[in-house]
Motif scaffolding. Sequence first.
Motif, mmCIF file in Angstrom:
data_model
loop_
_atom_site.group_PDB
_atom_site.id
_atom_site.type_symbol
_atom_site.label_atom_id
_atom_site.label_comp_id
_atom_site.label_asym_id
_atom_site.label_seq_id
_atom_site.Cartn_x
_atom_site.Cartn_y
_atom_site.Cartn_z
ATOM 1 N N VAL A 130 -11.289 3.387 3.241
ATOM 2 C CA VAL A 130 -12.055 3.015 1.822
ATOM 3 C C VAL A 130 -10.945 1.629 1.194
ATOM 4 C CG1 VAL A 130 -12.344 3.625 -0.713
ATOM 5 C CG2 VAL A 130 -12.905 4.971 1.228
ATOM 6 N N LEU A 131 -9.780 1.880 1.152
ATOM 7 C CA LEU A 131 -8.911 0.756 0.547
ATOM 8 C C LEU A 131 -8.971 -0.580 1.235
ATOM 9 C CD1 LEU A 131 -5.734 2.620 -0.030
ATOM 10 C CD2 LEU A 131 -7.257 1.890 -1.659
ATOM 11 N N ALA A 143 -7.773 4.724 -4.239
ATOM 12 C CA ALA A 143 -8.915 5.606 -3.890
ATOM 13 C C ALA A 143 -8.408 7.084 -3.567
ATOM 14 C CB ALA A 143 -9.505 4.788 -2.552
ATOM 15 N N ALA A 173 -16.579 -3.371 -5.280
ATOM 16 C CA ALA A 173 -15.372 -2.350 -4.904
ATOM 17 C C ALA A 173 -15.357 -1.372 -5.945
ATOM 18 C CB ALA A 173 -13.811 -3.367 -4.961
ATOM 19 N N GLU A 174 -15.611 -1.377 -7.042
ATOM 20 C CA GLU A 174 -15.460 -0.234 -7.824
ATOM 21 C C GLU A 174 -16.786 0.737 -7.225
ATOM 22 O OE1 GLU A 174 -14.077 -1.837 -12.091
ATOM 23 O OE2 GLU A 174 -15.993 -2.187 -11.690
ATOM 24 N N ALA A 190 -12.578 -1.928 0.056
ATOM 25 C CA ALA A 190 -12.349 -2.271 -1.224
ATOM 26 C C ALA A 190 -11.796 -3.691 -1.318
ATOM 27 C CB ALA A 190 -11.911 -1.240 -2.056
ATOM 28 N N VAL A 246 -6.236 -1.322 -6.037
ATOM 29 C CA VAL A 246 -7.392 -0.316 -5.984
ATOM 30 C C VAL A 246 -6.915 0.935 -5.531
ATOM 31 C CG1 VAL A 246 -9.397 0.168 -4.389
ATOM 32 C CG2 VAL A 246 -8.636 -2.435 -5.166
ATOM 33 N N VAL A 300 -13.496 5.187 -4.272
ATOM 34 C CA VAL A 300 -12.570 4.543 -5.041
ATOM 35 C C VAL A 300 -12.560 5.021 -6.515
ATOM 36 C CG1 VAL A 300 -12.714 2.030 -6.394
ATOM 37 C CG2 VAL A 300 -13.035 2.132 -3.941
ATOM 38 N N ARG A 308 -10.301 3.442 -9.055
ATOM 39 C CA ARG A 308 -10.155 2.496 -10.320
ATOM 40 C C ARG A 308 -9.726 1.499 -9.479
ATOM 41 N NH1 ARG A 308 -5.344 4.839 -12.491
ATOM 42 N NH2 ARG A 308 -6.911 6.468 -13.254
ATOM 43 N N VAL A 309 -10.328 0.211 -10.090
ATOM 44 C CA VAL A 309 -9.973 -1.178 -9.593
ATOM 45 C C VAL A 309 -9.191 -1.943 -10.747
ATOM 46 C CG1 VAL A 309 -10.683 -3.241 -8.778
ATOM 47 C CG2 VAL A 309 -11.793 -1.355 -7.868
ATOM 48 N N ARG A 368 0.837 -1.282 0.083
ATOM 49 C CA ARG A 368 0.021 -0.027 0.208
ATOM 50 C C ARG A 368 0.861 1.067 -0.002
ATOM 51 N NH1 ARG A 368 -5.231 0.395 3.852
ATOM 52 N NH2 ARG A 368 -5.471 -1.479 2.742
#
Length: 421
Positions: A407-408, A396, A362-363, A411, A394, A368, A370-371, A247
């Motif tokens: 958020v991450l 965010a 998740a999208e 997701a 992912v 978010v 982009r995935v 991350r």
Amino acid sequence: MTPTAIPPRKAPADEPPALVFVESNTTGTGMIALDSAREAGLRPVLLTADPARYQGLDATGATVVRCDTNTFAELAAAVHALPGDLAGVTTTSDFYVALAAELAASLGLPGNPPDAVRACRDKARTRELLREAGLPQPRFAAVCTPEATAAAVVSVGLPCVVKPVGGSGSELVRLCGAVEQAEQAVRAILGVTTNVRGQRVEPVALVEAFLDGPEFSVEMFSRGGEACCVGVTRKSVTSGDHCVETRHIYPAPVPEADHAWLADYAGRVLGVLGITTGPTHLEVRLTSRGPELVEINPRLAGGMIPELVRLADGRDLLRGQLDAATGRSVDLSAVRRRCAGVAFLLPPGPGTVVRVTGVEDAEALPGVVRVIVGATPGRSVRSARDAYDRLGSVIACGADAAEVDAVLDKAIGLIGIELAS
């Protein structure tokens, strides 16, 4: 090494000046850079030994010249045969930054001194120069045989990190808690004679003291020999023997004093190594003694960090790289202040991918951006050992690091990777 001189060019054509890319990275900014060059009013030219390596290359509209990109003379001949004006030479690949710098210098084009770039790419040389300058860094020893490992471990202490001197993506990097582990890691490194691009690999391994403390990357940009700090990224890595980045959060939620400390240290490192132009990405741990270098990359950050900077600050570091490579003015003014992060999908273990679930959920999460999933059914995977084992990401955005982390977390928790043994 003095670059081979290339005869002066003629520039008759009425087409835009060319920006030459010596190969490219295969993910992230690779093909985006070619598009960005065209948007900047330049003619992107990719010199490559294997065009099939690059997914989406045809859509960029770049001129593709096939040649032996591991040989300076071949690169020089390919560039000299190009029609029209030449604006600059650059690359987005770790493996070609030194050759690109040498080519630019031979043409009198903007760029870093080739010796400075080579010093960054050779991690042992980086360590030697920082030691000569008295800059803080971990204890280290370079070894050329497995038999020399035990003495190196005694000199640096345990735990230690063993790494190649010219690798990329944390490949073959290992955290070792015993001499036997370190010897095994050294043998693995010395057993590799060429890298994934067919280039000769130096038969040297670095044994370094493990740095205890949070890890950051410092994104720097140099113009006319003056380095400025674009920002600091918080980095998270896996625990265990293999330190895989999981991350990134930008900007890092650190006190202003720590930010200034990291930026000042990074600037001093660049001064010692002789970097003068364009982006650099320094990985640093903030120890109880202060910042100490993990490694330096004379290029833009990987791991989607330039995209995080763009989302958070509105600064386009990739465009900055292209402008610097062509001698144009570079504008790195921030236009907003948000936070952005990326979390990477890792294999849940070894096996074959059966299916990936939860991507649409998740999208749909607020925040978010982009995935991206590369875990296609039928792909064989292993437990993550380096960046090449990651299966997607992912991205965010949010008001601050806490919001982005939340958020991450949510997701990543929604995405399932089902494996068959």
